[in-house]
Design a protein around this motif. Structure first.
Motif, PDB file in Angstrom:
ATOM      1  N   ARG A  10       0.832  -1.321  -0.060  1.00 18.00           N
ATOM      2  CA  ARG A  10       0.059  -0.004   0.172  1.00 18.00           C
ATOM      3  C   ARG A  10       0.824   1.305   0.048  1.00 18.00           C
ATOM      4  O   ARG A  10       0.730   2.257  -0.510  1.00 18.00           O
ATOM      5  CB  ARG A  10      -1.113   0.047   1.116  1.00 18.00           C
ATOM      6  N   ALA A  11       1.914   1.260   0.733  1.00 10.72           N
ATOM      7  CA  ALA A  11       2.960   2.347   0.892  1.00 10.72           C
ATOM      8  C   ALA A  11       3.584   2.683  -0.760  1.00 10.72           C
ATOM      9  O   ALA A  11       3.677   3.731  -0.905  1.00 10.72           O
ATOM     10  CB  ALA A  11       3.895   2.156   1.800  1.00 10.72           C
ATOM     11  N   ALA A  12       3.859   1.387  -1.237  1.00 17.75           N
ATOM     12  CA  ALA A  12       4.555   1.580  -2.520  1.00 17.75           C
ATOM     13  C   ALA A  12       3.554   2.307  -3.658  1.00 17.75           C
ATOM     14  O   ALA A  12       3.714   2.813  -4.394  1.00 17.75           O
ATOM     15  CB  ALA A  12       5.054   0.156  -2.909  1.00 17.75           C
ATOM     16  N   GLN A  13       2.308   1.828  -3.681  1.00 15.88           N
ATOM     17  CA  GLN A  13       1.092   2.131  -4.304  1.00 15.88           C
ATOM     18  C   GLN A  13       0.926   3.564  -4.084  1.00 15.88           C
ATOM     19  O   GLN A  13       0.710   4.577  -5.167  1.00 15.88           O
ATOM     20  CB  GLN A  13      -0.113   1.413  -4.266  1.00 15.88           C
ATOM     21  N   ALA A  14       0.849   3.950  -2.855  1.00 17.81           N
ATOM     22  CA  ALA A  14       0.596   5.598  -2.601  1.00 17.81           C
ATOM     23  C   ALA A  14       1.873   6.352  -3.137  1.00 17.81           C
ATOM     24  O   ALA A  14       1.607   7.357  -3.578  1.00 17.81           O
ATOM     25  CB  ALA A  14       0.491   5.771  -1.208  1.00 17.81           C
ATOM     26  N   ALA A  15       2.942   5.884  -2.972  1.00 16.46           N
ATOM     27  CA  ALA A  15       4.209   6.572  -3.437  1.00 16.46           C
ATOM     28  C   ALA A  15       4.178   6.656  -5.029  1.00 16.46           C
ATOM     29  O   ALA A  15       4.440   7.752  -5.611  1.00 16.46           O
ATOM     30  CB  ALA A  15       5.634   5.874  -3.073  1.00 16.46           C
ATOM     31  N   GLU A  16       3.913   5.597  -5.654  1.00 11.58           N
ATOM     32  CA  GLU A  16       3.813   5.451  -7.059  1.00 11.58           C
ATOM     33  C   GLU A  16       2.543   6.782  -7.455  1.00 11.58           C
ATOM     34  O   GLU A  16       2.750   7.330  -8.315  1.00 11.58           O
ATOM     35  CB  GLU A  16       3.406   4.210  -7.652  1.00 11.58           C
ATOM     36  N   ALA A  17       1.600   6.792  -6.950  1.00 10.58           N
ATOM     37  CA  ALA A  17       0.469   7.687  -7.291  1.00 10.58           C
ATOM     38  C   ALA A  17       0.963   9.054  -7.082  1.00 10.58           C
ATOM     39  O   ALA A  17       0.592   9.871  -7.725  1.00 10.58           O
ATOM     40  CB  ALA A  17      -0.841   7.283  -6.467  1.00 10.58           C
ATOM     41  N   LYS A  18       1.747   9.351  -5.988  1.00 14.53           N
ATOM     42  CA  LYS A  18       2.105  10.619  -5.675  1.00 14.53           C
ATOM     43  C   LYS A  18       3.259  10.946  -6.700  1.00 14.53           C
ATOM     44  O   LYS A  18       3.063  12.272  -7.230  1.00 14.53           O
ATOM     45  CB  LYS A  18       2.825  10.566  -4.400  1.00 14.53           C
ATOM     46  N   GLN A  19       4.030  10.258  -7.242  1.00 13.03           N
ATOM     47  CA  GLN A  19       4.893  10.447  -8.110  1.00 13.03           C
ATOM     48  C   GLN A  19       4.418  10.582  -9.677  1.00 13.03           C
ATOM     49  O   GLN A  19       4.600  11.670 -10.090  1.00 13.03           O
ATOM     50  CB  GLN A  19       5.955   9.254  -8.503  1.00 13.03           C
TER      51      GLN A  19
END
Length: 102
Positions: A10-19
């Motif tokens: 979930r943290a990786a998906q959030a970071a990807e969406a933020k990027q």
């Protein structure tokens, strides 16, 4: 996103969406200075019109309050007890009117 995803997922998906959002923001064309100046002048005009309308409404309310105060003062003057001379003059006028009718 699955229900069994871990916190890392979930943290990786959030970071990807933020990027991705950051990349979309950076890819936007810059604002034209002429357009920005037009927007700023339009905003100033709107604010000036809003201030003028507010001043007009305030003046109208003040005029209404003054008119009400003048009306209240007139009512108070009319309700004030009359002097004996005024009462005598009114009585004499009624007497004269009665005599004129006969």
């Amino acid at each position: 996103m699955t229900y069994n995803s871990t916190f890392k997922d979930r943290a990786a998906q959030a970071a990807e969406a933020k990027q991705k959002a950051l990349e979309r923001y950076r890819a936007r064309p810059p604002v034209d200075p002429k357009v920005a100046a037009e927007r700023a002048s339009a905003a100033q005009e709107r604010e000036a019109a809003k201030a003028q309308r507010a001043a007009e409404r305030k003046a109208e309310r003040q005029a209404a309050a003054e008119a009400k105060a003048a009306g209240d003062a007139a009512k108070a003057a009319a309700a004030a007890p009359k002097t004996e001379a005024e009462l005598k003059a009114a009585r004499d006028a009624r007497y004269a009117a009665r005599k004129a009718r006969k």
